[in-house]
Design a protein around this motif. Structure first.
Motif, PDB file in Angstrom:
ATOM      1  N   PHE A 165       0.915  -1.143  -0.116  1.00 13.94           N
ATOM      2  CA  PHE A 165      -0.095  -0.098  -0.118  1.00 13.94           C
ATOM      3  C   PHE A 165       0.640   1.301   0.177  1.00 13.94           C
ATOM      4  O   PHE A 165       0.673   2.232  -0.738  1.00 13.94           O
ATOM      5  CB  PHE A 165      -0.856   0.113   1.226  1.00 13.94           C
ATOM      6  CG  PHE A 165      -1.520   1.295   1.613  1.00 13.94           C
ATOM      7  CD1 PHE A 165      -2.629   1.923   0.661  1.00 13.94           C
ATOM      8  CD2 PHE A 165      -1.016   2.348   2.621  1.00 13.94           C
ATOM      9  CE1 PHE A 165      -3.231   2.852   1.041  1.00 13.94           C
ATOM     10  CE2 PHE A 165      -1.536   3.605   2.871  1.00 13.94           C
ATOM     11  CZ  PHE A 165      -2.618   3.882   2.127  1.00 13.94           C
ATOM     12  N   ALA A 166       1.796   1.294   0.966  1.00 12.71           N
ATOM     13  CA  ALA A 166       2.705   2.470   0.945  1.00 12.71           C
ATOM     14  C   ALA A 166       3.491   2.673   0.040  1.00 12.71           C
ATOM     15  O   ALA A 166       3.641   3.711  -0.950  1.00 12.71           O
ATOM     16  CB  ALA A 166       3.611   2.322   2.264  1.00 12.71           C
ATOM     17  N   MET A 167       4.077   1.558  -0.855  1.00 15.16           N
ATOM     18  CA  MET A 167       4.924   1.788  -1.883  1.00 15.16           C
ATOM     19  C   MET A 167       3.973   2.207  -3.168  1.00 15.16           C
ATOM     20  O   MET A 167       4.431   3.078  -3.941  1.00 15.16           O
ATOM     21  CB  MET A 167       5.457   0.265  -2.307  1.00 15.16           C
ATOM     22  CG  MET A 167       6.422   0.378  -3.621  1.00 15.16           C
ATOM     23  SD  MET A 167       7.118  -1.285  -3.655  1.00 15.16           S
ATOM     24  CE  MET A 167       6.916  -1.537  -5.518  1.00 15.16           C
ATOM     25  N   LEU A 168       2.866   1.562  -3.290  1.00 15.30           N
ATOM     26  CA  LEU A 168       2.141   2.051  -4.471  1.00 15.30           C
ATOM     27  C   LEU A 168       1.335   3.212  -4.363  1.00 15.30           C
ATOM     28  O   LEU A 168       1.542   4.199  -5.235  1.00 15.30           O
ATOM     29  CB  LEU A 168       0.682   0.902  -4.860  1.00 15.30           C
ATOM     30  CG  LEU A 168       1.497  -0.373  -4.975  1.00 15.30           C
ATOM     31  CD1 LEU A 168       0.212  -1.249  -5.268  1.00 15.30           C
ATOM     32  CD2 LEU A 168       2.397  -0.497  -6.396  1.00 15.30           C
ATOM     33  N   THR A 169       1.135   3.631  -3.123  1.00 11.80           N
ATOM     34  CA  THR A 169       0.494   4.946  -3.088  1.00 11.80           C
ATOM     35  C   THR A 169       1.575   6.209  -3.199  1.00 11.80           C
ATOM     36  O   THR A 169       1.336   6.970  -3.665  1.00 11.80           O
ATOM     37  CB  THR A 169      -0.076   5.123  -1.525  1.00 11.80           C
ATOM     38  OG1 THR A 169      -1.166   4.124  -1.517  1.00 11.80           O
ATOM     39  CG2 THR A 169      -0.927   6.676  -1.273  1.00 11.80           C
ATOM     40  N   PHE A 170       2.848   5.727  -2.835  1.00 14.92           N
ATOM     41  CA  PHE A 170       4.015   6.714  -2.761  1.00 14.92           C
ATOM     42  C   PHE A 170       4.161   7.126  -4.373  1.00 14.92           C
ATOM     43  O   PHE A 170       4.399   8.160  -4.528  1.00 14.92           O
ATOM     44  CB  PHE A 170       5.047   6.463  -2.081  1.00 14.92           C
ATOM     45  CG  PHE A 170       6.137   7.457  -1.934  1.00 14.92           C
ATOM     46  CD1 PHE A 170       5.861   8.840  -1.608  1.00 14.92           C
ATOM     47  CD2 PHE A 170       7.337   7.149  -2.201  1.00 14.92           C
ATOM     48  CE1 PHE A 170       6.885   9.735  -1.274  1.00 14.92           C
ATOM     49  CE2 PHE A 170       8.451   8.010  -2.357  1.00 14.92           C
ATOM     50  CZ  PHE A 170       8.116   9.376  -2.095  1.00 14.92           C
TER      51      PHE A 170
END
Lengths: 125, 150
Positions: free
Chosen positions: B114-119
């Protein structure tokens, strides 16, 4: 061949998302300069996080399923490819969805309907 | 101490990690580092978007749909990477929660994803140079009403 497994997985992801560029006119690869600018920060940050995690033994990589090339911070080169490939897949999906929802592109499964609607408007004018 | 030697950013990260380790380690808690890392990444991304950048990405239907699609494919890809029968990535058992909800994917990996894709999507949206193409309002100056910001 087993050494190529990780690379093959990433290649599969890129191949699977490639049609989005054309079918949905995601226009991601066509804006390669913007893509590079957008990806630079995530790549560096996740490279950093990954290397810290590796050095602190949060996880380890199989020697059997990676080609054995490592980059500074002792990361297998596949991880760098991962941090490039997976965000590209996500951006392609996002741009494709965005193209449909903004009305710029008619979704392939609605193309006939869309054309008919357009012709109707055209005739009325 | 500075096991990661290359680059000032990595040294800073390692230093922060060392401080965190000293602080929490002295409390004699069962701290799982990957769990902490995953939560910290999510919080960082949420704070970055909701308090600093405010791109409005979370309000886009395209973003939510993208995340649902990516979640589906992530289970497949991540499952392949982490399956216990032939793992490409092996996790240290004492550093994560131990929960592997589906196909041996650690729970923390979902937060990481989630963090990687959102960032990444945030960075992509931020590089847009034209007028705001992502907002559905036709208002050219972008002020589309009440729920924008305080």
């Amino acid at each position: 061949m087993a050494h190529l497994q990780y690379f093959a997985l990433l290649g599969g992801c890129l191949l699977l998302t490639l049609p989005l560029e054309f079918l949905f006119q995601a226009r991601v690869y066509r804006r390669i300069g913007r893509l590079v600018r957008a990806m630079a920060a995530p790549l560096l940050i996740f490279w950093m996080i990954d290397s810290v995690a590796l050095v602190r033994h949060l996880w380890t990589y199989s020697r059997r399923y990676t080609v054995g090339l490592v980059v500074p911070h002792k990361l297998p080169i596949e991880e760098i490819a991962f941090f490039v490939a997976i965000p590209i897949c996500a951006i392609l999906t996002f741009e494709a969805a965005n193209a449909v929802y903004s009305g710029r592109v008619v979704a392939p499964w609605r193309r006939d309907k869309g054309r008919r609607r357009y012709e109707g408007r055209h005739v009325r004018r | 101490m500075f096991a990661v030697r290359f680059g000032p950013a990595a040294i800073v990260a390692d230093l922060l990690f060392g401080i965190y380790r000293r602080t929490l380690g002295s409390l004699d808690l069962d701290v799982r580092d990957y769990t902490v890392l995953a939560i910290a990444m999510c919080v960082a991304v949420l704070v970055l978007e909701l308090r600093i950048w405010r791109t409005g990405l979370f309000r886009l239907r395209a973003y939510r749909v993208t995340m649902m699609i990516c979640l589906g494919f992530m289970v497949l890809v991540n499952g392949w990477l982490t399956k216990l029968s032939a793992p490409i990535v092996a996790y240290t058992p004492r550093e994560f929660s131990g929960w592997r909800p589906i196909w041996d994917v650690p729970l923390e990996d979902f937060a990481f994803g989630f963090a990687m894709l959102t960032f990444s999507l945030l960075c992509w949206v931020r590089t847009e140079t034209r007028r705001t193409p992502f907002s559905r309002s036709s208002n050219p100056d972008g002020s589309d009403g009440a729920d924008e910001r305080p």
